[in-house]
Design a protein around this motif. Structure first.
Motif, PDB file in Angstrom:
ATOM      1  N   UNK A  31       0.842  -1.197   0.000  1.00 40.27           N
ATOM      2  CA  UNK A  31       0.000   0.000   0.000  1.00 40.27           C
ATOM      3  C   UNK A  31       0.880   1.251   0.000  1.00 40.27           C
ATOM      4  N   UNK A  32       0.445   2.251  -0.745  1.00 34.59           N
ATOM      5  CA  UNK A  32       1.229   3.470  -0.865  1.00 34.59           C
ATOM      6  C   UNK A  32       0.367   4.685  -0.511  1.00 34.59           C
ATOM      7  N   UNK A  33       1.021   5.699  -0.008  1.00 30.05           N
ATOM      8  CA  UNK A  33       0.361   6.960   0.318  1.00 30.05           C
ATOM      9  C   UNK A  33       0.958   8.046  -0.562  1.00 30.05           C
ATOM     10  N   UNK A  34       0.093   8.845  -1.174  1.00 28.81           N
ATOM     11  CA  UNK A  34       0.525   9.966  -2.001  1.00 28.81           C
ATOM     12  C   UNK A  34       0.345  11.265  -1.226  1.00 28.81           C
ATOM     13  N   UNK A  76     -18.651   3.103   1.134  1.00 29.45           N
ATOM     14  CA  UNK A  76     -17.896   1.903   0.788  1.00 29.45           C
ATOM     15  C   UNK A  76     -18.235   1.454  -0.632  1.00 29.45           C
ATOM     16  N   UNK A  77     -17.231   1.015  -1.354  1.00 30.73           N
ATOM     17  CA  UNK A  77     -17.424   0.573  -2.732  1.00 30.73           C
ATOM     18  C   UNK A  77     -16.518  -0.609  -3.011  1.00 30.73           C
ATOM     19  N   UNK A 133      -8.993   8.268  -2.336  1.00 26.60           N
ATOM     20  CA  UNK A 133      -9.609   8.864  -1.150  1.00 26.60           C
ATOM     21  C   UNK A 133      -8.576   9.777  -0.498  1.00 26.60           C
ATOM     22  N   UNK A 134      -8.955  11.033  -0.303  1.00 26.50           N
ATOM     23  CA  UNK A 134      -7.982  11.973   0.219  1.00 26.50           C
ATOM     24  C   UNK A 134      -8.499  12.811   1.366  1.00 26.50           C
ATOM     25  N   UNK A 143      -4.930   8.109  -0.756  1.00 27.72           N
ATOM     26  CA  UNK A 143      -4.744   6.661  -0.855  1.00 27.72           C
ATOM     27  C   UNK A 143      -5.623   6.112  -1.973  1.00 27.72           C
ATOM     28  N   UNK A 144      -5.229   4.981  -2.513  1.00 26.28           N
ATOM     29  CA  UNK A 144      -6.006   4.334  -3.576  1.00 26.28           C
ATOM     30  C   UNK A 144      -6.569   3.053  -2.980  1.00 26.28           C
ATOM     31  N   UNK A 145      -7.841   3.118  -2.554  1.00 24.27           N
ATOM     32  CA  UNK A 145      -8.415   2.034  -1.759  1.00 24.27           C
ATOM     33  C   UNK A 145      -9.853   1.740  -2.182  1.00 24.27           C
ATOM     34  N   UNK A 146     -10.386   0.631  -1.681  1.00 26.89           N
ATOM     35  CA  UNK A 146     -11.802   0.298  -1.866  1.00 26.89           C
ATOM     36  C   UNK A 146     -12.615   0.948  -0.752  1.00 26.89           C
TER      37      UNK A 146
END
Length: 298
Positions: A220-223, A260-261, A267-268, A295-298
Motif C-alpha cells: 500500500x502506498x500513500x501519495x 464503501x465501494x 480517497x484523500x 490513498x487508492x483504496x476500496x
C-alpha cells in the motif's frame, strides 16, 4: 500561441538577477527539524536566525541549479511554491521516511528528493524530458554530501502519457531508463510525492491514470500531493475559476465523506498547512496552496 512559446516564471525566482541564457544557482536554507522543540507550556522553540544562514547552527543549505524562466513544457526547470510547502511537510515529518523507498512524480529540479535522501533508503526522482532530467541529475550531484550514507537516489524518465512499465525500455537501455531492480524497489515504495503538477487537465488525467498503476504495485502506498490553485478568467463561465483544481477534485473522494465501494478509488484528506512549521526560509506560502494525503483504496 503554442505552449512551447509561452514563457512563465515562478514567484520563487523573482529575486534572481535577470538572465535569459544558461542556468542559475540558488541556495535554499532549511532549519534542521531536530533543533525545534517545545517548552513546558507547549510553545514552539525555534532556533534564532543568525547573520549568516549558511553558518547557523541547526540549519543546512541545498544548492539548486534552475532556469529563471521556462516554457510551459519545461516548468520542471524551475522551483515552485508547492515544492517548498511539501518540503516543509517532509522536514516536519522526517521520521516517517526513515529507511523507506520514496517516489516523486514530476520531480523537476529534485529539491524535495534531495531532502528525502537525508533519511530514506532509496529515492526515485521521475520526470520527462532529457533537459529536465539532466538538470535534476546535476542537482543530485551538487548535494550528494547531504544524503544518508546508505541512500540511493535514482533519476528516471516517466512519461505519464505512456504505458509504464514498458518492456522495450528494459530491453534497450537509454539514459534515465528503468531496470528490473528499480521496479522491484518501486513495489516496496510506501510513499509517493508530487508538487505543483496540477495545471493542465490533460496532464491531470494522465497523472491519475499513472497513479492507478503505480499505487497498485506491491505494498500500500500513500501519495502526498501539494498544489497551488491557479485562477483564470473563463469566457464559458464569465467568472474567475480554478479549472485545473476542479479537474483534480473530480478524482478525489474526501475521507469520511465517501461510501464503501467494491471499486478502488482515490480517497484523500486535506492537511492543514498552517499546522506545519516553515522550515524553508525566505518564501511566502500565501493562501492558495493545498496539501493532500491520498490513498487508492476500496
Amino acid at each position: 500561441m503554442e505552449d512551447s512559446e509561452i514563457h512563465v516564471m515562478s514567484e520563487i525566482h523573482l529575486g534572481c538577477p535577470p538572465a535569459t541564457i544558461g542556468p542559475f544557482l540558488s541556495r535554499f536554507t532549511f532549519s534542521d527539524h531536530s533543533t525545534i522543540g517545545v517548552d513546558k507550556d507547549g510553545d514552539l522553540l525555534l532556533p534564532r536566525r543568525r547573520t549568516s544562514p549558511s553558518s547557523s547552527h541547526g540549519s543546512f543549505t541545498v544548492t539548486i541549479q534552475h532556469s529563471i524562466t521556462s516554457t510551459l513544457p519545461d516548468v520542471g526547470l524551475q522551483v515552485w511554491k508547492s515544492e517548498l510547502v511539501l518540503s516543509d511537510f517532509v522536514l516536519h515529518n522526517m521520521s516517517l521516511f526513515n529507511g523507506v523507498v520514496c517516489i516523486e512524480l514530476g520531480a523537476g529540479t529534485g529539491l524535495l528528493g534531495i531532502l528525502l535522501a537525508r533519511v530514506a533508503n532509496a529515492v526515485f526522482l521521475t520526470d520527462h524530458g532529457d533537459e529536465i532530467l539532466g538538470n535534476c541529475v546535476r542537482n543530485v550531484e551538487l548535494n550528494s554530501s547531504l544524503f544518508h550514507p546508505h541512500a540511493t537516489v535514482n533519476v528516471r524518465d516517466l512519461n505519464w502519457m505512456s504505458e509504464w512499465p514498458v518492456e522495450e525500455t528494459l530491453a534497450h537501455p537509454k539514459p534515465y531508463c528503468w531496470s528490473l531492480q528499480d521496479f522491484e524497489q518501486v513495489k516496496s515504495a510506501r510513499f509517493i510525492f508530487a508538487a505543483d503538477v496540477i495545471y493542465s487537465d490533460d496532464l491531470t488525467i494522465a497523472l491519475f491514470s499513472m497513479l492507478k498503476r503505480v499505487m497498485s504495485l506491491g505494498c500500500d502506498k500513500v501519495l502526498y500531493l501539494c498544489l497551488e490553485k491557479r485562477y483564470n478568467f473563463s469566457l464559458d463561465d464569465l467568472n474567475v475559476v480554478a479549472n485545473g483544481y476542479a479537474c483534480f477534485r473530480r478524482y478525489i473522494k474526501e475521507d469520511g465523506l465517501c461510501e464503501h465501494s467494491d471499486k478502488k478509488s482515490f480517497v484523500g484528506k486535506r492537511i492543514d498547512v498552517k499546522q506545519i512549521l516553515q522550515y524553508t526560509k525566505g518564501y511566502d506560502r500565501g493562501e492558495d496552496v493545498e496539501l493532500w494525503e491520498i490513498k487508492y483504496v476500496r
